[in-house]
Design a protein around this motif. Sequence first.
Motif, PDB file in Angstrom:
ATOM      1  N   ASP A 146       0.840  -1.193   0.000  1.00  0.00           N
ATOM      2  CA  ASP A 146       0.000   0.000   0.000  1.00  0.00           C
ATOM      3  C   ASP A 146       0.879   1.248   0.000  1.00  0.00           C
ATOM      4  N   CYS A 147       0.301   2.347  -0.458  1.00  0.00           N
ATOM      5  CA  CYS A 147       0.984   3.635  -0.408  1.00  0.00           C
ATOM      6  C   CYS A 147       0.017   4.650   0.172  1.00  0.00           C
ATOM      7  N   GLN A 148       0.383   5.257   1.289  1.00  0.00           N
ATOM      8  CA  GLN A 148      -0.492   6.209   1.963  1.00  0.00           C
ATOM      9  C   GLN A 148      -0.176   7.627   1.508  1.00  0.00           C
ATOM     10  N   SER A 149      -1.227   8.370   1.149  1.00  0.00           N
ATOM     11  CA  SER A 149      -1.061   9.771   0.766  1.00  0.00           C
ATOM     12  C   SER A 149      -1.015  10.651   2.003  1.00  0.00           C
ATOM     13  N   LEU A 150      -0.062  11.574   2.028  1.00  0.00           N
ATOM     14  CA  LEU A 150       0.020  12.589   3.077  1.00  0.00           C
ATOM     15  C   LEU A 150      -0.298  13.912   2.406  1.00  0.00           C
ATOM     16  N   ARG A 151      -1.536  14.395   2.587  1.00  0.00           N
ATOM     17  CA  ARG A 151      -2.046  15.485   1.765  1.00  0.00           C
ATOM     18  C   ARG A 151      -2.139  16.816   2.488  1.00  0.00           C
ATOM     19  N   SER A 152      -1.918  16.808   3.774  1.00  0.00           N
ATOM     20  CA  SER A 152      -2.044  18.045   4.555  1.00  0.00           C
ATOM     21  C   SER A 152      -1.006  18.019   5.671  1.00  0.00           C
ATOM     22  N   ASP A 153      -0.832  19.160   6.311  1.00  0.00           N
ATOM     23  CA  ASP A 153       0.152  19.231   7.399  1.00  0.00           C
ATOM     24  C   ASP A 153      -0.172  18.231   8.496  1.00  0.00           C
ATOM     25  N   SER A 154      -1.454  18.090   8.844  1.00  0.00           N
ATOM     26  CA  SER A 154      -1.822  17.196   9.945  1.00  0.00           C
ATOM     27  C   SER A 154      -1.564  15.734   9.595  1.00  0.00           C
ATOM     28  N   GLU A 155      -1.783  15.365   8.332  1.00  0.00           N
ATOM     29  CA  GLU A 155      -1.569  13.972   7.940  1.00  0.00           C
ATOM     30  C   GLU A 155      -0.098  13.573   7.989  1.00  0.00           C
ATOM     31  N   LYS A 156       0.793  14.541   7.882  1.00  0.00           N
ATOM     32  CA  LYS A 156       2.222  14.219   7.891  1.00  0.00           C
ATOM     33  C   LYS A 156       2.670  13.713   9.268  1.00  0.00           C
ATOM     34  N   ASP A 157       1.834  13.893  10.277  1.00  0.00           N
ATOM     35  CA  ASP A 157       2.150  13.337  11.594  1.00  0.00           C
ATOM     36  C   ASP A 157       2.119  11.813  11.592  1.00  0.00           C
ATOM     37  N   TYR A 158       1.439  11.223  10.576  1.00  0.00           N
ATOM     38  CA  TYR A 158       1.336   9.763  10.519  1.00  0.00           C
ATOM     39  C   TYR A 158       2.557   9.113   9.862  1.00  0.00           C
ATOM     40  N   TRP A 159       3.462   9.940   9.363  1.00  0.00           N
ATOM     41  CA  TRP A 159       4.633   9.388   8.676  1.00  0.00           C
ATOM     42  C   TRP A 159       5.567   8.690   9.657  1.00  0.00           C
ATOM     43  N   GLU A 160       6.083   7.549   9.252  1.00  0.00           N
ATOM     44  CA  GLU A 160       7.143   6.881  10.002  1.00  0.00           C
ATOM     45  C   GLU A 160       7.980   6.069   9.037  1.00  0.00           C
ATOM     46  N   ASP A 161       9.253   6.016   9.313  1.00  0.00           N
ATOM     47  CA  ASP A 161      10.184   5.325   8.426  1.00  0.00           C
ATOM     48  C   ASP A 161      10.403   3.907   8.927  1.00  0.00           C
ATOM     49  N   ARG A 162       9.537   3.005   8.461  1.00  0.00           N
ATOM     50  CA  ARG A 162       9.741   1.597   8.825  1.00  0.00           C
ATOM     51  C   ARG A 162       9.273   0.708   7.688  1.00  0.00           C
ATOM     52  N   GLU A 163       9.802  -0.486   7.683  1.00  0.00           N
ATOM     53  CA  GLU A 163       9.513  -1.430   6.613  1.00  0.00           C
ATOM     54  C   GLU A 163       8.009  -1.706   6.529  1.00  0.00           C
ATOM     55  N   GLY A 164       7.526  -1.784   5.300  1.00  0.00           N
ATOM     56  CA  GLY A 164       6.116  -2.070   5.090  1.00  0.00           C
ATOM     57  C   GLY A 164       5.246  -0.838   4.975  1.00  0.00           C
TER      58      GLY A 164
END
Length: 568
Positions: A146-164
């Motif tokens: 899957d590929c998750q879209s980060l479309r706003s400033d608030s959504e970028k809080d869900y970013w994490e650098d991990r496998e999968g």
Amino acid sequence: MRIISDNDAILQIGSSPDRYLSWIGAGASAEAGVQTAASICDEVRQVLTEAQQKAKMPPAEIESWIVKKLRWNDLSRRYLSCIQAREPNPAKRVDFFRKILREKQPSFLHHALALLMTRGLLKRTCLTTNFDHLLENAFAQQGVADCQSLRSDSEKDYWEDREGRHFVAKLHGDIDTNNILNTAAEIMVISKANADFFNNVTADSGLVVLGASGNEQSVRDLFRQAVSKEAQQRKVLSFGLLWGVYMGNDKPERLSPEELQTLVQKRVETEVHPDIAEIIEYSSNELFCFFPVWGAGAFMRDLIEYFRSDRDLFATAARYLDHELRLQRVFSEAGYPNDAVEKHLRSLREQRKRIDSAPPLRRLEPETVVNAQKKSGPLHVRVVYGDITSRGLLGDGDFPQLRRGVVSPEDTFVSAGGGVAYGLLAKAGPSLILNELAKFTPVEQASVVVTSGGNLPVHYILHAAALKIAKDATYLVTQDDVRNTVKAAVEKADVLKIGLLFVPLLGAGLAPLTPHQSLDGILQALRMHNTNSPLRVDIVVFREKELPRNEVRQLFEAVLGNDFVISD
């Protein structure tokens, strides 16, 4: 100016797997058929110019008015001004972009990015200023991750650098969330959230930029702060900034380092904002540099080639090669020189451009010209005026019980590049049919390979290679080649139990044969065909002006007269 070759850029990325993120701009979406910013601006300029001409504005004043209205000479503001001039209403602007993106499919670039991100050969985050879902759709079509879209400033809080976990961070919003940032006020300033996010994802990493010019003020500010002392202490972009510069489609066969430097520098001066050139030039990091890109998809193909030892990656990527990239690979593997390959591809591009830009045709109702019934067997032949790519013709309801096939006029590389072949491919579904064709090409002249009918209302497409492409890119075909090719096609039809076969004229497009000669060759093959299985062959001629009905009748009588009963 710091410039490296495309091969050196690939070496930098390939030798440091999982260190480079991708950044894709509008040029990347253009390879998926999305209208470019330059095209939109030209279109708006033309509309406004015509409006002022109708309003009787003096011609001498129109140019200066357009330049001022659209801020035409300011690359930072031209596109924004054109968008606002075209659609002043924000809601209508969103609808405008949705129409541009409707039914667009991921290009090879998007599929290659998804493959490399999934396998950890590029980092699992892609940055973009585009509004589309092409990268997400590539992930979905591949069905591996899957590929998750980060479309706003608030959504970028869900970013994490991990496998999968895979992300596409949309710095200027998204088409579906009504948060597209496309006005001067919106994209002049980079938000603190975006700046912090950029620093986090690019720490101890590098960035490869494709399809971007850096005209947006916010983008330039983002890169400017990335080279600040504070950012350097956090190791932001420590593996460099590799900025791809679009050079056109035709890659020269040989370039000296001096020639490469000169060519790329000229392109940078016209294609990249001066501020970006300055940031790269004065960075203390030697891996801040420009490199040439002869098509973003072609660059990604070459990058995947670097990882050729990963056979699964290489084989999977081949399934998603677009039309032109597939042909480049086939020609290269056959040992054709680059100049011949480019000559042929240019010819195909011109054909496709004419077809795609032509106004919609008035629907042509099929018109039967002449019929012929073989005296000694169940073979029925007729000539029809009509569009062989029309679903209405191919789905003829008079014979619903018959298995159907359509002949696509091809060359020995099954280019499907122009005329009828391109029309059939477009309506059948390019990705599906090209994937099937990749298993066959190249083929012998006068041979026929069979694929499914795809989205067409036929069971099979018979790709008939009447035309041979010589190593100097000239086209070779004779009446005998047409006859032998049609002979092979009707033999395939017998084996496949096809009851209704649609056949266009072969070798009469770019090739040297006249329509008269082509029809003669087709009829010679049908005259010799013996079968106990019922077969109806519809020879489809586009319009009467290509082959007048009196010539058709004369040919039928001259070639088939002794063995067939001919009627109107």
